[in-house]
Write an enzyme that holds these catalytic residues in place. Structure first.
Site, short mmCIF file in Angstrom:
data_model
loop_
_atom_site.label_atom_id
_atom_site.label_comp_id
_atom_site.label_asym_id
_atom_site.label_seq_id
_atom_site.Cartn_x
_atom_site.Cartn_y
_atom_site.Cartn_z
N LYS A 290 0.82 -1.21 0.00
CA LYS A 290 0.00 0.00 0.00
C LYS A 290 0.86 1.27 0.00
O LYS A 290 0.42 2.32 -0.46
CB LYS A 290 -0.91 0.03 1.23
CG LYS A 290 -1.80 -1.21 1.42
CD LYS A 290 -3.07 -1.13 0.66
CE LYS A 290 -4.13 -2.17 0.97
NZ LYS A 290 -3.77 -3.54 1.23
C1 LIG Z 1 -4.48 -4.68 0.86
C2 LIG Z 1 -3.73 -5.96 0.88
C3 LIG Z 1 -4.05 -7.02 0.01
C4 LIG Z 1 -5.21 -6.93 -0.95
O1 LIG Z 1 -5.05 -5.92 -1.92
P1 LIG Z 1 -6.31 -5.43 -2.75
O2 LIG Z 1 -5.82 -4.30 -3.59
O3 LIG Z 1 -7.34 -5.02 -1.75
O4 LIG Z 1 -6.76 -6.59 -3.56
C5 LIG Z 1 -3.27 -8.15 0.05
N1 LIG Z 1 -2.24 -8.27 0.91
C6 LIG Z 1 -1.91 -7.29 1.77
C7 LIG Z 1 -0.77 -7.49 2.71
C8 LIG Z 1 -2.64 -6.11 1.79
O5 LIG Z 1 -2.31 -5.12 2.64
#
Ligand SMILES: *Cc1c(COP(=O)(O)O)cnc(C)c1O
Length: 462
Positions: free
Chosen positions: A112
């Protein structure tokens, strides 16, 4: 470049306006009206460039005139300067033909950070230029919230409120949200699941009186600018394995469908991607939908991969929009049906989705077994989300096409599950080793729209 809503009834906006508003006013999500193309030559020219230069070339056509080339390049440089790895998104080999894209070297140890660090820079620049202030409210299953707080803390033009499900995030995730001391940061622990947090957030956006009064802005994965920032590492990794002259496939641990949708955009831009594989945990609505066409919500079952404990996958609406031939009213109707529990994807649209995406589901036991196996045979300590990706990739991959699995978080972000599976408790990187000693600051809130809106109004009035 103009942005349109997936429900077809909201104003057409520029990149900057779409970024600052988040959700469209008709409840839909913004998507670019057309997809810029990169030729084989353009892609070949990315070979050997620093991550920041790839980012500039891939994103520039989507941004429009709001930011000059010079300013945009400078914001990219600032966004990624705090990463703990020079390559930003290094690729390591797991097995012959199988590679892991490490997306966890940012300040909060999850992918993120790639989008959020950039969006923090873009918001500050745009708001300062306009002389405006906004209230950012985000819902998180753990990683979005910490990344948002890290990106927006201390900025003058924003207050940031993060709703997370009380007791359902890991201790590292919680501490990353509750320990920053900047006064514009507000961590809110909501009594409920992640889907409740996400639903209350959508309610706030649909309450136009509140939305306009506090100048609400959203940075959840529904924000187009986040999807865009994630397109970059599909290019950088594919190019390092020989694109555009060799095809690659990707497996993506998926919850809200944002990260994998970025891969779809890369493919639409011209990157030769063979398969895009959705990997889910036991909360498998996406796998069930791609298998049967039934998008039916059920209860969320908390798992050891909490960032994927999701039953309503927001960005899937963008995939449906394209699968339905960009028919906004058809998408609007599906979303109305969803309010009463689910919908059935039409045959044509299901075929269109299957042309783009494969999928697999991984149980809790299989996740733990994969963490142990990867540690023993591949020499890689995986977080539970990444392990789900590696497991699905190993099951579904075509040995003739290199597979890149996205490692979405650092194992130290989920130390309990990793230790249970492998016997190894992964340490935090030295730069955040004192996380457990910092004081926490959090407000517990009921799953109630009015109470939340009152609290936010009071806090920003101070
Ligand atoms: C947010 C997240 C996901 C999922 O990502 P999306 O974009 O919501 O599909 C998977 N793994 C981790 C560690 C995350 O923080």
């Amino acid at each position: 470049m103009r942005y349109i809503s997936t429900r077809g009834k909201a104003p057409v906006l520029s990149f900057e306006e779409a970024m600052l508003s988040g959700l469209a006013r008709d409840g839909g999500l913004y998507v670019p009206e057309t997809i810029p193309q990169m030729s084989a030559e353009d892609i070949r020219a990315l070979h050997g460039l620093p991550y920041e230069d790839v980012a500039f070339r891939v994103m520039r056509p989507f941004i429009g005139n709001g930011f000059t080339d010079e300013v945009f390049a400078d914001l990219i440089a600032k966004a990624y300067a705090g990463f703990g790895h020079g390559a930003r998104a290094p690729l390591v080999q797991l097995a012959p033909g199988h590679f892991l894209l490490e997306l966890f070297h940012g300040p909060t140890l999850a992918f993120k950070d790639f989008a959020m660090q950039l969006i923090g820079q873009l918001f500050e620049e745009a708001l300062t230029r306009r002389g405006e202030r906004v209230t950012i409210v985000g819902a998180t299953s753990g990683d979005t919230g910490s990344a948002a707080i890290e990106a927006f803390k201390g900025l003058d033009a924003v207050d940031v409120f993060i709703l997370y499900p009380h007791g359902r995030v890991s201790e590292v995730q919680r501490r990353q949200m509750t320990t920053p001391s900047e006064s514009n940061v507000h961590a809110l622990a909501l009594d409920g699941h992640f889907d409740d947090c996400q639903a209350r957030l959508k309610d706030m956006f649909n309450d136009f009186t509140f939305r306009d009064a506090v100048r609400l802005a959203g940075v959840n994965s529904i924000n187009w600018a986040r999807v865009l920032a994630q397109v970059v590492y599909y290019f950088s990794s594919a190019v390092s394995l020989g694109a555009p002259d060799r095809k690659v496939s990707f497996t993506v641990p998926t919850g809200n469908f944002g990260d994998i949708f970025a891969g779809y955009i890369a493919k639409r831009m011209g990157l030769p991607i063979d398969r895009l594989v959705v990997a889910t945990n036991q909360n498998d609505i996406l796998h069930r939908c791609l298998s049967s066409g039934d998008y039916a919500t059920s209860e969320v079952h908390p798992s050891i991969s909490p960032s994927m404990d999701i039953q309503v996958s927001s960005n899937f609406e963008r995939a449906l929009f394209d699968a339905y031939g960009r028919d906004g009213s058809a998408v609007g109707q599906l979303m109305d049906e969803l309010k009463s529990g689910g919908f059935k994807v039409s045959q044509g649209a299901l075929q269109a989705l299957r042309d783009q995406y494969d999928s697999g589901r991984v149980s809790e036991e299989e996740t733990l077994a994969m963490i142990a196996e990867a540690n023993a045979t591949m020499g890689e300590l995986l977080c539970p989300h990444s392990a789900i990706g590696v497991k699905v990739a190993e099951d579904l991959r075509d040995p003739a096409v290199p597979m890149i699995t996205l490692a979405t978080a650092h194992p130290a972000k989920f130390p309990d599950a990793v230790e249970q599976a492998s016997g190894i408790r992964p340490p935090l990187p030295p730069r955040m080793a004192d996380l457990y000693d910092r004081p926490e600051r959090v407000t517990q809130v009921a799953n109630d729209l009015t109470a939340l809106e009152t609290l936010i109004r009071e806090r920003i009035a101070k």
